[in-house]
Scaffold this motif. Structure first.
Motif, PDB file in Angstrom:
ATOM      1  N   LEU A   4      27.106  40.868  60.426  1.00 20.58           N
ATOM      2  CA  LEU A   4      27.446  40.928  59.007  1.00 20.58           C
ATOM      3  C   LEU A   4      28.952  41.088  58.800  1.00 20.58           C
ATOM      4  N   GLU A   5      29.580  41.938  59.599  1.00 23.32           N
ATOM      5  CA  GLU A   5      31.030  42.123  59.483  1.00 23.32           C
ATOM      6  C   GLU A   5      31.767  40.823  59.789  1.00 23.32           C
ATOM      7  N   ARG A   6      31.351  40.137  60.865  1.00 22.36           N
ATOM      8  CA  ARG A   6      31.995  38.860  61.223  1.00 22.36           C
ATOM      9  C   ARG A   6      31.828  37.829  60.107  1.00 22.36           C
ATOM     10  N   ALA A   7      30.639  37.792  59.520  1.00 21.37           N
ATOM     11  CA  ALA A   7      30.380  36.817  58.452  1.00 21.37           C
ATOM     12  C   ALA A   7      31.265  37.080  57.244  1.00 21.37           C
ATOM     13  N   ILE A   8      31.391  38.347  56.863  1.00 22.41           N
ATOM     14  CA  ILE A   8      32.209  38.688  55.689  1.00 22.41           C
ATOM     15  C   ILE A   8      33.677  38.369  55.956  1.00 22.41           C
ATOM     16  N   LYS A   9      34.157  38.726  57.152  1.00 22.58           N
ATOM     17  CA  LYS A   9      35.575  38.516  57.461  1.00 22.58           C
ATOM     18  C   LYS A   9      35.923  37.035  57.610  1.00 22.58           C
ATOM     19  N   ASN A  10      34.971  36.246  58.126  1.00 24.97           N
ATOM     20  CA  ASN A  10      35.274  34.847  58.437  1.00 24.97           C
ATOM     21  C   ASN A  10      34.945  33.875  57.311  1.00 24.97           C
ATOM     22  N   SER A  11      34.325  34.358  56.250  1.00 24.39           N
ATOM     23  CA  SER A  11      33.942  33.461  55.156  1.00 24.39           C
ATOM     24  C   SER A  11      35.153  33.069  54.320  1.00 24.39           C
ATOM     25  N   THR A  12      35.159  31.836  53.875  1.00 28.36           N
ATOM     26  CA  THR A  12      36.225  31.354  52.999  1.00 28.36           C
ATOM     27  C   THR A  12      36.015  31.826  51.563  1.00 28.36           C
ATOM     28  N   ILE A  13      34.755  31.899  51.152  1.00 28.56           N
ATOM     29  CA  ILE A  13      34.414  32.317  49.791  1.00 28.56           C
ATOM     30  C   ILE A  13      33.397  33.453  49.857  1.00 28.56           C
ATOM     31  N   PHE A  14      33.648  34.479  49.073  1.00 29.06           N
ATOM     32  CA  PHE A  14      32.716  35.606  48.949  1.00 29.06           C
ATOM     33  C   PHE A  14      32.155  35.556  47.536  1.00 29.06           C
ATOM     34  N   MET A  15      30.836  35.495  47.409  1.00 26.10           N
ATOM     35  CA  MET A  15      30.220  35.259  46.101  1.00 26.10           C
ATOM     36  C   MET A  15      29.173  36.337  45.796  1.00 26.10           C
ATOM     37  N   PRO A  16      29.593  37.463  45.230  1.00 28.36           N
ATOM     38  CA  PRO A  16      28.613  38.470  44.810  1.00 28.36           C
ATOM     39  C   PRO A  16      27.877  38.021  43.552  1.00 28.36           C
ATOM     40  N   ILE A  17      26.579  38.286  43.525  1.00 26.89           N
ATOM     41  CA  ILE A  17      25.759  37.943  42.355  1.00 26.89           C
ATOM     42  C   ILE A  17      25.347  39.251  41.698  1.00 26.89           C
TER      43      ILE A  17
END
Length: 462
Positions: free
Chosen positions: A25-38
């Motif tokens: 989960l940490e890797r996914a959050i750090k490596n994502s180009t866009i963060f989209m909270p709903i």
């Protein structure tokens, strides 16, 4: 998102272990180009959602991060997320009992901070059209503008830091920066590295390559169209003449913070049709220019970074990367590698071209190449460097060839009288040659010239 070919990571209960964000989960959050909270009515009841949001914002604050945050308000208002209503009141009361007031306060601050970002409101509306709009926006955002860089970048970080200091991103003024140096020294590569690092922090960006040649070939309107299209992420506008293009640029960019790179310009007329004045652009805009020749650019008010040759240890490292795919030469190739590196004079283009040509070649070919370098430059480098010489006037060319043939390392005063007697106006022309990075004058008033330029001049005479 998946149907549009966008790679999406969704967290779920299976990867939420413990109370600390780590692992996948940490890797996914750090490596994502866009963060989209709903943001939904129950969003604040999930400590995991609040942890992720706070973690993402913390990453943005504490490092150079190009992540974008796109918000979706799902059956809630932005005021609900800003905690101006009581929608999330009960949720935070429960969290305080379990996690304590300090941690919960961090979550509240994260919600209030992010809620000021403009997002999509799906409250009481049909979702189909909005979902298509969201997917289209994400596709635009993912249209990366990074410029392709060479596989081997050596000795560039210090240069990048100096340029970043000159750009001074925090300053609200519109700033022009000129990267100046001889052909093949790495001006375009430096501009690309800087562009890649900062373009996402502007409202629009454009990198126009080979401006001088394009305008010479009558393509100024195409350049203006490209500039407008890239800045606005849109289809090219219809422009029928260069004056109309100038008016479009002035009118549409004047309130927009933009980053523009104009690669290879050598005359004010070229600059005037693309980015003549600072008041064409919005506050905080940055215009980067690369050029071999500053004489005709009227750059008195611009910041200037003078490119110099690579230090010897960086030059040898760059050569070794191309010739051996290693950071240094093998022991039995050490001496000849040092000799060839010295012959290039620290010119990145020369190191790359010659190094690549010698990769996996036998020792006799290396020795033959060294002999050729001692008599004439490599043909590809010759062609690149010759561009600068072809731009010279007859008087400038004669002075350049005289220096290359006889006066490298000599005091300027001796040939000066000869050129003056020939009505070559040496005081003016020497300054022009310095401005084109073809010669230098040291502290002792001696004429200096890059080794490859000296060899080029002698080859032209020969």
């Amino acid at each position: 998102m998946d149907g549009a070919g966008i790679h999406v990571f969704r967290d779920d209960e299976e990867i939420r272990k413990g109370e600390v964000i780590k692992g996948e989960l940490e890797r996914a959050i750090k490596n994502s180009t866009i963060f989209m909270p709903i943001f939904s009515k129950n969003y604040a009841f999930s400590p995991w959602c609040l942890r992720e949001l706070a973690f993402r914002l913390d990453c943005l604050r504490n490092r150079d991060d190009n992540t974008m945050i796109l918000l979706i308000f799902f059956d809630v208002d932005p005021d609900d997320v800003k905690l101006k209503t009581g929608l999330y009141h009960d949720a935070f009361q429960k969290h305080e009992q379990k996690f304590g007031s300090n941690l919960v306060q961090q979550w509240k601050e994260a919600l209030m901070e992010v809620a000021h970002i403009k997002g999509w409101d799906l409250k009481d509306t049909g979702q189909g059209e909005l979902i298509r709009s969201i997917v289209a926006e994400v596709l635009i955002k993912l249209n990366k503008r990074e410029k392709i860089l060479p596989d081997h970048l050596v000795g560039i970080q210090d240069r990048v830091e100096v340029v970043m200091h000159l750009l001074d991103e925090g300053s609200p003024d519109v700033r022009y920066l000129v990267i100046h140096g001889m052909g093949g020294i790495g001006k375009t590569t430096l501009a690309k590295v800087v562009f890649n690092q900062i373009y996402s922090r502007f409202n629009g960006c454009s990198f126009l390559s080979g401006v001088r040649e394009a305008i010479k070939d009558g393509k100024i309107i195409q350049l203006q169209k490209q500039l407008l299209s890239e800045i606005f992420d849109s289809k090219p506008v219809e422009i029928f003449d260069s004056d109309a293009g100038i008016n479009h640029i002035k009118w549409r960019f004047c309130h927009k913070k933009v980053l523009i790179v104009l690669d290879d310009i050598d005359e004010w007329a070229q600059l005037s049709m693309l980015a003549a004045k600072g008041d064409w652009f919005g506050s905080g805009s940055r215009i980067i220019i690369t050029t071999r020749d500053t004489n005709n650019l009227a750059i008195e008010e611009y910041k200037v970074y003078q490119m110099t040759e690579l230090h010897y240890h960086h030059a040898l490292q760059l050569f070794s990367k191309h010739a051996f795919k290693m950071d240094s030469p093998p022991h039995d190739y050490d001496d000849i590698s040092c000799d060839i590196t010295h012959m290039t004079g620290g010119l990145p283009l020369a190191l790359e071209v010659i190094g690549c040509s010698l990769y996996r070649k036998r020792k006799p070919i290396w020795k033959e190449t060294l002999k050729k370098l001692q008599s004439a430059p490599h043909q590809h480098i010759f062609d690149i460097l010759k561009i600068s010489v072809e731009m010279l006037s007859e008087e400038q060319r004669e002075i350049f060839l005289d220096i290359a043939s006889f006066y490298v390392g000599e005091e300027r005063i001796y040939p000066y009288y000869m050129w003056k007697a020939l009505d070559f106006y040496p005081k003016i022309e020497i300054n022009n040659l310095i401005g084109m990075s073809l010669i230098k004058i040291d502290d002792h008033d001696r004429l200096l010239m890059h080794n490859l330029l000296r060899d080029l001049g002698r080859e032209i005479v020969r």
